[in-house]
Design an enzyme around this catalytic site. Structure first.
Site: not given
Ligand code: MIC
Ligand code: SF4
Length: 643
Positions: A64-65, A119, A379, A535, A537
């Site tokens: 999806d990203h 996520d 965000r 995030s 990440r």
């Protein structure tokens, strides 16, 4: 003594430790999710563990990203993830099927289960009574392999909702109000549990908006009870059988209480550049805007989209405004297409985007220079939109849609009587874009397809006896992982290539950081409070690891990032006297002797600023497990040692 809902679910999943607040607990994970931007690393890590099939009840990989595909990288990564999933027992949600959190809520979430996702907005699942937590990719890989997931046993905050939202005041305004009161650090170490009479007035998509954006509080997660409304939602998804009633005991004891009377709330906006910089729309009314984006995992449900269509019906987007709409899932888009709402949006002049993260992560739709952009996202960190001086305001879909028509900040209450929009009794269910894995006996026939963009992750070394390194960077408060490892259309495709992506590490703060860190060989980073917010990440730890960062010394950390640093074998330390932060400058030489012994001996460790000639104390408050990970040089080394 009665239990909170959080305590009930956590204790039912407890496999290590005791439910003592502030201590480390290990919990069993029922479900995992990944998205593509963190997924490639997570699956490389899963492969490295050598576990043939996932051991969870359900693991799902979403694409999806990185759906822009302006080069071979994204498409190659999608193929890699798809093939890994097929082989190892993971469901694969193909590009186009929607945003991970929206689809997971619709198709897979189950009240009372635990979910971790690579996520930070995984807490969306709290909208149906799950304990759903954002984590680093390595933690998700370990959970897929049947490993325990560790968190600090959280405090539980009760948000007592009373009253009912007034027409055109939205769930987004509820979470913006919570952010205004608690701030982006207010949720650290806590679960936000919603209770009270007002809960009954909120639908599942509204609850999910609220739990989703609880991530911006820094909270471990947020949760709503599972009640009749949850049952109706799951029934409409054809999944009533997974429903169970779940709620806190009447005499549950909470650590804090926040009272919110829904009837008193007004439309709000988070102003640049922080989700807790909240003002009322009334204060902003009349200011000219340039862009409106509606979508993201916070506000892209059918309910949100139907409200938007209602507002846009028979109208035209203001000539000075660009309106982009990304429905959250294929299910939502399909239903909008079938019920005519999509035609209304197109007719009004909206630019329809695919069901994906898109502009939320800077994949297209960057605003014009200094452009004022109203977004229904979660965000608004500086530069995240792709335009460094873009001014991003986070608002409800109602505020966004009405302002797109007027061209200025507009209070949606000017629309008058409420729109009569309710959830359908049945959603259109078609899971044809979710590919199931092959049966275990066919596993060997599946070839994992690796493109040239996929490079092995950096290997960390066991903890050195002494850290003696220069400060390669000194930064201030509230540094986000978007500062540390930016995303966007240019950089996201490099998520499976750590050497390449490291070139952009901290580029938003200091373009010379990459070269300086490499030249220093090994170094230390100094930061302020709430370092690493945002995030999940793990690239924000893996890139510094690749660049030789050995320790990060700050005033305080955000939860997921601190866990990611330990997983990567970088030592996260906090100042005991925050004033020492002011005494240290970039390029100072910092020495921490016998660091392993010091960590083993206790919580306080001694460091020296060799350049300035003074000693200072640092907090090294690690659990035994975290200490062992640091000695080993991170989670993968630790897991290998113990397997
Ligand atoms: C985000 O909203 O910042 C992301 C992109 O979804 C991240 C994950 C990532 O960086 O890949 C998140 O929230 O964890
Ligand atoms: Fe995607 Fe944005 Fe949600 Fe992150 S916050 S998962 S980028 S939609």
């Amino acid at each position: 003594m009665g239990q909170t809902l959080t305590e009930k679910i956590l204790s039912a999943h407890l496999v290590e430790g005791e439910m003592v607040k502030g201590s480390e607990i290990g919990i069993r994970i029922d479900q995992t999710l990944t998205q593509d931007a963190t997924g490639t690393m997570a699956y490389l890590e899963f492969e490295a563990m050598g576990v043939p099939r996932v051991k969870t009840e359900r693991s799902v990989a979403y694409i999806d990203h990185n759906t822009l595909q302006n080069g071979f990288e994204n498409a190659d990564d999608h193929r890699f993830i798809g093939s890994v999933c097929k082989k190892h027992g993971i469901y694969f949600s193909r590009p186009g099927n929607g945003i991970c959190h929206q689809v997971h809520l619709e198709r897979f979430g189950i009240p009372g289960k635990t979910l971790i996702g690579s996520d930070s907005h995984t807490p969306t699942g709290g909208g149906i009574g799950m304990i759903a937590i954002g984590a680093g990719g390595m933690d998700v890989a370990v959970a897929m392999g049947g490993g325990t997931y560790y968190i600090t046993c959280p405090k539980v905050v009760k948000v007592n909702l009373t009253g009912k939202l007034q027409p055109w005041v939205a769930a987004k305004d509820v979470i913006l109000e919570v952010l205004k009161r608690l701030s982006v650090k207010g949720g650290v170490g806590k679960v936000i549990e919603y209770t009270g009479e007002g809960v009954k007035t909120l639908s599942v998509p509204e609850r999910a908006t609220i739990t989703n954006m609880g991530a911006e509080l820094g909270a471990t997660t947020s949760i709503f009870p599972s009640d009749e409304i949850t049952r109706e939602f799951l029934k409409a998804q054809g999944r009533e059988e997974v429903w169970t009633e779940l709620k806190a005991d009447d005499d549950a004891v909470y650590d804090e209480t926040v009272d919110i009377n829904l009837s008193e709330l007004a439309p709000l906006a988070a102003c640049p550049h922080s989700p807790d910089n909240v003002k009322s729309i009334k204060e902003l009314e009349g200011q000219k805007i340039d862009q409106v984006c509606i979508g993201s995992c916070t506000n892209s449900s059918l309910l949100d989209m139907m409200k938007v269509a209602y507002i846009l019906k028979d109208k035209t987007v203001h000539p000075d405004v660009s309106l982009a709409i990304a429905p959250g899932s294929k299910q939502v888009l399909n239903m909008l297409a079938n019920n005519g709402a999509l035609a209304i949006m197109i007719d009004a002049g909206a630019r329809i985007l695919e069901s994906a993260c898109g502009p939320c992560i800077g994949m297209g739709q960057s605003p014009n220079s200094k452009g004022i952009s109203l977004r229904t996202f979660n965000r608004n960190f500086e530069g995240r939109s792709g335009t460094k001086d873009g001014q991003i305001y986070l608002v409800s879909p109602e505020t966004a849609a009405v302002s797109a028509l007027t061209g200025v900040f507009t209070d949606p209450r000017t629309l008058g009587a409420a729109a009569d929009i309710t959830l359908p009794e049945k959603f259109t269910v078609n899971d044809n874009m979710i590919v199931p894995p092959v049966p275990a006996e066919e596993m060997d026939s599946v070839e994992v397809l690796r493109g040239p963009n996929i490079k092995p992750f950096p290997v960390s070394e066991p903890l050195a006896e002494t850290i003696d390194a220069k400060v390669s960077l000194k930064v201030g408060d509230n540094i986000t992982t978007d500062h540390i490892m930016p995303a966007g259309a240019k950089i996201l495709p490099l998520r499976s290539n750590i050497p390449k992506i490291s070139e952009y590490c901290f580029a938003v703060c200091d373009e010379k950081f990459h070269d300086r860190a490499l030249e220093m060989g090994k170094s230390v980073i100094i930061g302020g409070s709430n370092y690493g917010q945002g995030s999940s990440r793990e690239h924000a730890a893996l890139a510094p690891l690749y660049l030789g960062v050995k320790a990060v010394i700050v005033k305080s950390f955000a939860r997921i990032h601190m866990a990611n640093l330990i997983n990567a074998g970088i030592v996260p330390l906090t100042f005991i006297n925050e004033s020492d932060y002011d005494r240290i400058d970039q390029t100072d030489e910092i020495k921490i002797e016998n660091i392993g012994e010091q960590i083993a001996a206790g919580n306080v460790i001694k460091a020296t600023d060799v350049t300035k000639g003074f000693d200072f104390e640092l907090n090294a408050d690690f659990s035994e497990r975290q200490k062992k990970m640091l000695y080993a040089g991170g989670l993968l080394n630790y897991t290998k040692q113990n397997s």
